[in-house]
Design a protein around this motif. Structure first.
Motif, mmCIF file in Angstrom:
data_model
loop_
_atom_site.group_PDB
_atom_site.id
_atom_site.type_symbol
_atom_site.label_atom_id
_atom_site.label_comp_id
_atom_site.label_asym_id
_atom_site.label_seq_id
_atom_site.Cartn_x
_atom_site.Cartn_y
_atom_site.Cartn_z
ATOM 1 N N TYR A 87 -48.370 122.927 50.154
ATOM 2 C CA TYR A 87 -47.858 123.712 49.033
ATOM 3 C C TYR A 87 -46.524 123.095 48.675
ATOM 4 O O TYR A 87 -45.556 123.244 49.430
ATOM 5 C CB TYR A 87 -47.664 125.170 49.433
ATOM 6 N N ASN B 74 -44.262 121.598 51.402
ATOM 7 C CA ASN B 74 -44.610 122.207 52.690
ATOM 8 C C ASN B 74 -46.005 121.748 53.131
ATOM 9 O O ASN B 74 -47.007 122.189 52.593
ATOM 10 C CB ASN B 74 -44.546 123.739 52.526
ATOM 11 N N VAL C 72 -48.955 122.079 55.123
ATOM 12 C CA VAL C 72 -49.472 123.247 55.839
ATOM 13 C C VAL C 72 -50.624 122.860 56.766
ATOM 14 O O VAL C 72 -50.733 123.381 57.873
ATOM 15 C CB VAL C 72 -49.902 124.321 54.825
ATOM 16 N N PRO D 28 -49.614 130.836 66.244
ATOM 17 C CA PRO D 28 -48.516 131.622 65.681
ATOM 18 C C PRO D 28 -48.649 131.803 64.176
ATOM 19 O O PRO D 28 -49.344 131.049 63.503
ATOM 20 C CB PRO D 28 -47.265 130.808 66.028
ATOM 21 N N SER D 29 -47.970 132.806 63.672
ATOM 22 C CA SER D 29 -47.908 133.065 62.247
ATOM 23 C C SER D 29 -47.338 131.841 61.538
ATOM 24 O O SER D 29 -46.396 131.222 62.015
ATOM 25 C CB SER D 29 -47.025 134.292 62.045
ATOM 26 N N GLY D 30 -47.958 131.486 60.409
ATOM 27 C CA GLY D 30 -47.485 130.343 59.644
ATOM 28 C C GLY D 30 -48.049 129.005 60.077
ATOM 29 O O GLY D 30 -47.689 127.964 59.529
ATOM 30 N N SER D 31 -48.979 129.001 61.051
ATOM 31 C CA SER D 31 -49.495 127.729 61.558
ATOM 32 C C SER D 31 -50.608 127.146 60.685
ATOM 33 O O SER D 31 -51.055 126.029 60.926
ATOM 34 C CB SER D 31 -49.967 127.885 63.011
ATOM 35 N N GLY D 32 -51.062 127.904 59.678
ATOM 36 C CA GLY D 32 -52.065 127.357 58.752
ATOM 37 C C GLY D 32 -53.471 127.917 58.924
ATOM 38 O O GLY D 32 -54.415 127.429 58.300
ATOM 39 N N LYS D 33 -53.619 128.950 59.730
ATOM 40 C CA LYS D 33 -54.961 129.492 60.022
ATOM 41 C C LYS D 33 -55.636 130.042 58.761
ATOM 42 O O LYS D 33 -56.794 129.732 58.479
ATOM 43 C CB LYS D 33 -54.862 130.602 61.090
ATOM 44 N N SER D 34 -54.898 130.869 58.010
ATOM 45 C CA SER D 34 -55.482 131.449 56.792
ATOM 46 C C SER D 34 -55.772 130.364 55.751
ATOM 47 O O SER D 34 -56.801 130.405 55.075
ATOM 48 C CB SER D 34 -54.537 132.483 56.178
ATOM 49 N N THR D 35 -54.870 129.421 55.645
ATOM 50 C CA THR D 35 -55.072 128.333 54.683
ATOM 51 C C THR D 35 -56.335 127.554 55.029
ATOM 52 O O THR D 35 -57.125 127.197 54.138
ATOM 53 C CB THR D 35 -53.843 127.400 54.671
ATOM 54 N N GLU E 90 -58.775 127.932 48.118
ATOM 55 C CA GLU E 90 -57.648 127.022 47.939
ATOM 56 C C GLU E 90 -58.178 125.595 47.859
ATOM 57 O O GLU E 90 -59.105 125.241 48.571
ATOM 58 C CB GLU E 90 -56.686 127.112 49.139
HETATM 59 P P1 ADP Z 1 -51.195 131.667 59.203
HETATM 60 O O1 ADP Z 1 -52.435 132.268 58.617
HETATM 61 O O2 ADP Z 1 -51.455 130.835 60.428
HETATM 62 O O3 ADP Z 1 -50.123 132.689 59.458
HETATM 63 P P2 ADP Z 1 -50.870 130.516 56.584
HETATM 64 O O4 ADP Z 1 -52.035 129.613 56.381
HETATM 65 O O5 ADP Z 1 -50.906 131.833 55.917
HETATM 66 O O6 ADP Z 1 -50.590 130.646 58.146
HETATM 67 O O7 ADP Z 1 -49.555 129.800 56.084
HETATM 68 C C1 ADP Z 1 -49.191 128.497 56.472
HETATM 69 C C2 ADP Z 1 -47.986 128.049 55.668
HETATM 70 O O8 ADP Z 1 -48.342 127.944 54.303
HETATM 71 C C3 ADP Z 1 -46.816 128.993 55.731
HETATM 72 O O9 ADP Z 1 -45.651 128.204 55.766
HETATM 73 C C4 ADP Z 1 -46.893 129.754 54.439
HETATM 74 O O10 ADP Z 1 -45.632 130.162 54.007
HETATM 75 C C5 ADP Z 1 -47.480 128.716 53.495
HETATM 76 N N1 ADP Z 1 -48.306 129.313 52.427
HETATM 77 C C6 ADP Z 1 -49.451 130.018 52.601
HETATM 78 N N2 ADP Z 1 -49.990 130.395 51.447
HETATM 79 C C7 ADP Z 1 -49.148 129.927 50.471
HETATM 80 C C8 ADP Z 1 -49.148 129.979 49.042
HETATM 81 N N3 ADP Z 1 -50.115 130.587 48.372
HETATM 82 N N4 ADP Z 1 -48.125 129.365 48.395
HETATM 83 C C9 ADP Z 1 -47.162 128.721 49.071
HETATM 84 N N5 ADP Z 1 -47.095 128.629 50.418
HETATM 85 C C10 ADP Z 1 -48.082 129.218 51.113
#
Ligand code: ADP
Ligand code: MG
Length: 276
Positions: free
Chosen positions: A30, A33, A35, A54-61, A70
């Motif tokens: 992003y 960043n 990810v 951990p939170s922010g590691s990219g799991k949801s992405t 995405e």
């Molecule tokens: P997790 O699910 O492991 O907590 P995420 O995949 O949600 O991690 O996020 C990974 C990184 O991507 C984080 O730094 C988050 O801030 C960034 N991020 C996630 N979604 C977006 C978005 N739509 N726009 C910008 N940054 C994003």
């Protein structure tokens, strides 16, 4: 070379069947960043992979890239033999697939989020039959039959005429799972589906997911529930900072992790309350 041959060419052994999901060198940023920094993962048909980190590691992405909610910048995602996201033009350039083709592929991939997002003005049954009728082109009668089957599966057949506001959070999340299943997906992705629930409602949702796993559904499950990750995952993946740090059978990953980062994470999350 056709797709099938390509996939078999990169899988671990000539005799092993093509995976349900194949992720190769997946990169996603992003802006500045980064990810996802080169994810490689193959998941067999019927396999359940739990993802912790951990939170922010990219799991949801990662999950969002798999059904192309995405876009991604580099690499390849192949679901049951079909590349999702991009095709190459005659000059080897990557171009986004037509929306129609993307939607056809997305239909094969069920995804359930932390927020269940049911339509509040529709009954449980209406929520479930909406996409099968509108998106998959099922007849109303067929969609209702399928919806009732899936409601049985999640133990909520008696709630088909209820509105979401009349249900507990756990029941709403089970409806959201039934709604995903009603599209007859080849695989299901779950993103922290119990995180918004009161503790006493977590068990019923995890129970539905356990049954699904036992029925042979291919699943990727991002979860904070460490006991669930250990007990239901055929394999556990630990992600940190956009990479898969370590993966392995649950007992090895939880009790004999090879990497220092995995040990440090587990030390933080494996509290007496985690049941491990
Ligand atoms: P997790 O699910 O492991 O907590 P995420 O995949 O949600 O991690 O996020 C990974 C990184 O991507 C984080 O730094 C988050 O801030 C960034 N991020 C996630 N979604 C977006 C978005 N739509 N726009 C910008 N940054 C994003
Ligand atoms: Mg997340």
């Amino acid at each position: 070379m056709n797709h099938q041959a390509m996939i078999q060419g990169v899988s671990s052994g000539a005799e092993s069947p093509a995976p349900m999901i194949l992720i190769e060198n997946l990169h996603k940023s992003y802006g500045h960043n980064d990810v996802l920094k080169g994810i490689n993962l193959a998941i067999a048909k019927g396999e359940v992979v739990t993802i912790i980190g951990p939170s922010g590691s990219g799991k949801s992405t990662l999950l969002s890239c798999i059904n192309f909610l995405e876009s991604y910048d580099e690499g390849r995602i192949v679901v049951d033999g079909a590349v999702i996201g991009y095709v190459e033009d005659g000059k080897g350039r990557r171009i986004r697939m037509p929306e129609k083709d993307l939607n056809a592929l997305r239909q094969q991939i069920g995804i359930v989020f932390q927020q269940y997002n049911l339509f509040p003005h529709m009954t449980v049954l209406q929520n479930i039959i909406e996409a099968p009728i509108q998106v998959a082109g099922m007849s109303r009668a067929e969609a209702i039959a399928v919806a009732r089957l899936q409601l049985d599966r999640v133990g909520l057949r008696n709630k088909e005429n209820a509105y979401p506001s009349e249900l507990s959070g756990g029941q709403q999340q089970r409806v959201a799972i039934a709604r995903g299943l009603a599209m007859m997906p080849k695989l299901m992705l779950f993103d922290e589906v119990t995180s918004a629930l009161d503790p006493e409602l977590v068990g019923e949702v995890l129970g539905v997911m356990r049954d699904l796993a036992a029925d042979g559904m291919t699943m990727m499950v991002v979860t904070h529930e460490m006991a669930f990750a250990r007990d239901v995952g055929d394999r556990v993946v630990f992600m940190d900072d956009g990479r898969i740090v370590e993966e392995g059978p649950p007992d090895q990953l939880f009790y004999a992790p090879r990497k220092e980062r995995t040990r440090a994470f587990l030390k933080r999350v494996l509290t007496p309350q985690s049941g491990l």
